[in-house]
Design a protein around this motif. Structure first.
Motif: not given
Length: 181
Positions: A101-119
């Motif tokens: 039902k959902a995804i929880i990407p976690v951004h770490l150490y000031g770096q964003m997860a690859p949100m374009a691909e995740i979205m």
């Protein structure tokens, strides 16, 4: 503010919520007691519960999976990119089932997860995304901006949670206020 005797809620929290909403460029903000509660309320706002699966990264604070379990849902662990320690979109895609039902990407150490691909993956499978930016406040990429702690972004909703939850969508804020623990 000791002089105002406003330990919970009150004008200090209202001011905080106003400033966070402005920073996040959204209409609404809700102060929360912790990032854990913010994640919990975000999941509750999307009615995540027994029988549901939520994909989380293998490398994260225990609350990410803990709040999923607390609601009776099943955390499903996706591998990380060994260079960034953020969730791997390839591993994420492999973990999706009919119960996801959902995804929880976690951004770490000031770096964003690859949100374009995740979205892209989330849209393809019609999944909710709860973006945890606790460790990346203000981080941005060419497309996304991690404004605070947890950003839920699907169908152009934008909810940010952690220290606070923010949204452009009044109905989503109303739902979150109703489940605020």
């Amino acid at each position: 503010q000791m002089a105002a005797q406003a330990f919970v809620m009150g004008p200090t929290v209202e001011n905080f919520e106003k400033n966070i909403a402005k920073y996040c460029q959204v209409k609404h903000a809700i102060g929360m007691s912790s990032g854990t509660d913010a994640l919990l309320c975000a999941l509750m706002a999307y009615d995540i519960g027994p029988g549901d699966e939520v994909i989380v990264p293998t490398f994260t604070f225990f609350a990410t999976a803990g709040v999923v379990s607390r609601l009776g849902a099943t955390p499903v662990f996706a591998d990380i990119d060994p260079l960034t320690y953020n969730i791997s979109p390839d591993s994420l895609a492999d973990k999706i089932t009919d119960d996801t039902k959902a995804i929880i990407p976690v951004h770490l150490y000031g770096q964003m997860a690859p949100m374009a691909e995740i979205m892209d993956i989330a849209r393809k499978y019609e999944l909710k995304v709860i973006e945890d930016a606790c460790q990346s406040i203000g981080a941005s990429s060419q497309i996304y901006h991690a404004t605070l702690t947890t950003q839920v972004d699907i169908q152009l909703h934008n909810i940010v949670a952690g220290i606070g939850i923010c949204s452009k969508i009044t109905s989503r804020v109303t739902r979150i206020r109703s489940v605020n623990v």
